[in-house]
Design an enzyme around this catalytic site. Structure first.
Site, PDB file in Angstrom:
ATOM      1  N   HIS A  88       0.956  -1.371  -0.087  1.00 13.80           N
ATOM      2  CA  HIS A  88      -0.126   0.055  -0.015  1.00 13.80           C
ATOM      3  C   HIS A  88       0.982   1.230  -0.021  1.00 13.80           C
ATOM      4  O   HIS A  88       1.717   1.336   0.698  1.00 13.80           O
ATOM      5  CB  HIS A  88      -1.012   0.078   1.339  1.00 13.80           C
ATOM      6  CG  HIS A  88      -0.609   0.079   2.532  1.00 13.80           C
ATOM      7  ND1 HIS A  88      -0.443   1.500   2.956  1.00 13.80           N
ATOM      8  CD2 HIS A  88      -0.057  -0.638   3.424  1.00 13.80           C
ATOM      9  CE1 HIS A  88       0.044   1.468   4.337  1.00 13.80           C
ATOM     10  NE2 HIS A  88       0.264   0.214   4.588  1.00 13.80           N
ATOM     11  N   ASP A 100       5.737   2.213   7.479  1.00  9.36           N
ATOM     12  CA  ASP A 100       4.406   1.644   6.995  1.00  9.36           C
ATOM     13  C   ASP A 100       3.695   2.752   6.220  1.00  9.36           C
ATOM     14  O   ASP A 100       3.286   3.859   6.588  1.00  9.36           O
ATOM     15  CB  ASP A 100       3.474   1.615   8.409  1.00  9.36           C
ATOM     16  CG  ASP A 100       2.129   1.165   8.018  1.00  9.36           C
ATOM     17  OD1 ASP A 100       1.775   0.614   6.790  1.00  9.36           O
ATOM     18  OD2 ASP A 100       1.286   1.149   8.906  1.00  9.36           O
ATOM     19  N   GLU A 134      -5.398   1.888   1.995  1.00  8.33           N
ATOM     20  CA  GLU A 134      -5.187   0.831   2.936  1.00  8.33           C
ATOM     21  C   GLU A 134      -5.820   1.136   4.182  1.00  8.33           C
ATOM     22  O   GLU A 134      -6.458   0.505   4.925  1.00  8.33           O
ATOM     23  CB  GLU A 134      -3.845   0.299   2.716  1.00  8.33           C
ATOM     24  CG  GLU A 134      -3.536  -1.047   3.550  1.00  8.33           C
ATOM     25  CD  GLU A 134      -3.209  -0.987   4.979  1.00  8.33           C
ATOM     26  OE1 GLU A 134      -3.399  -2.125   5.522  1.00  8.33           O
ATOM     27  OE2 GLU A 134      -3.189   0.050   5.377  1.00  8.33           O
TER      28      GLU A 134
HETATM   29 ZN   LIG Z   1       0.310  -0.768   6.496  1.00  7.23          ZN
END
Ligand SMILES: [Zn+2]
Length: 307
Positions: A88, A100, A134
């Site tokens: 993502h 992330d 996401e």
């Molecule tokens: Zn993630």
């Protein structure tokens, strides 16, 4: 394993995502300039390598719909089958999202660039997917799987998810395709994907731990769609156990990533050596699962090591 991933290239990708956040309000969430700048970077890199990336648009949310998009880019294919590598591209609003999931995007992008540069010819079509939506509920991957026809779904040999692979207090996790450590296994074929990853890592002296499919990343739509699924993860909000610290080093009793979903998830938060190792592992798995003709130099070495 002969190393084929350029660490400096991974750094360059992460710098681009950090710049995208810094220049535009500190994050790279859907429908922000930070997301657009990240997307433009990925597209420009793919085009320069000879791919033809396309945007797959979708929207989500009923009251205030968000217009978002995925980026998809394909290799050629001789079999009609498809192997999808996905990460993502969006971050949370609270921070720049470099672990992330700048880390996963850098890994998938670098595999795409390296395969093009090596002139790799695969039997399966390899599709590089960069998901939007996401962080608000895995909307991009869900849209992708939903819009597939039954024939197209059946042509998907595997989905490899790469979400958070440079954690500063990492454990190497491989999704638990065979369900040995979870309530439920992945779709049929997922156990074989898990073994491919485990074998590659074992040849490098890494005993990866299984991680169950808990509906918290883009693998979920593929699992529910019956597509064989696997992938890599180095931990986010969970706490490292004593046993994990003995195996992988780092700090027991602390989160795998103390900056998970926070403003401090910057480029300094990413463990570059871990990201490099996960990218090499993803490359080897892609050579194996995509049936790349003759392998790469590294692919051949991996087969020997795992044999
Ligand atoms: Zn993630």
């Amino acid at each position: 394993m002969q190393e084929v991933v350029e660490p400096s290239a991974l750094t360059r990708h992460l710098e681009a995502f950090q710049d995208a956040a810094d220049a535009t309000g500190g994050n790279r969430a859907d429908a922000t300039k930070g997301y657009e700048a990240s997307a433009a970077y990925v597209e420009e890199q793919l085009r320069a390598a000879g791919y033809e990336p396309r945007r797959q648009e979708f929207s989500y949310g009923r009251r205030n719909p968000v217009d978002a998009f995925n980026i998809l880019a394909d290799t050629g294919s001789s079999s009609g089958s498809v192997l999808v590598l996905g990460a993502h591209l969006d971050s949370v609003e609270e921070g720049p999202g470099l672990n992330d999931n700048g880390s996963g995007v850098a890994a998938v992008l670098e595999v795409a660039l390296r395969l093009a540069e090596e002139g790799a010819v695969s039997r399966e079509r390899i599709r590089f997917a960069f998901w939007g939506g996401e962080e608000d509920g895995m909307h991009g991957s869900e849209y992708y799987v939903e819009q597939l026809s039954r024939e197209e779904t059946a042509a998907h040999v595997a989905y490899l998810n790469v979400d958070v692979v440079g954690s500063p207090n990492a454990v190497v996790f491989v999704y638990d395709g065979d369900g040995s450590d979870s309530e439920e296994a992945g779709p049929e074929g997922s156990g074989a994907i898990e073994r491919v990853f485990q074998d590659i890592l074992r040849a490098e002296g890494v005993q990866a731990l299984p991680f169950g499919f808990i509906e918290d990343s883009d693998y979920d739509a593929f699992v529910k769609g019956g597509i064989p699924t696997g992938g890599l993860f180095t931990g986010d909000a969970g706490t490292k156990s004593e046993a994990e610290a003995r195996t992988f080093g780092g700090q027991a009793g602390e989160q795998y990533d103390e900056c998970y979903h926070q403003a401090c998830d910057t480029i300094e938060n990413v463990d570059m050596a871990m990201l490099e190792q996960m990218t090499e592992t993803l490359m080897s798995a892609t050579v194996s699962l995509g049936s790349i003709e003759g392998g790469l130099a590294m692919g051949a070495a991996t087969e020997e090591g795992a044999g």
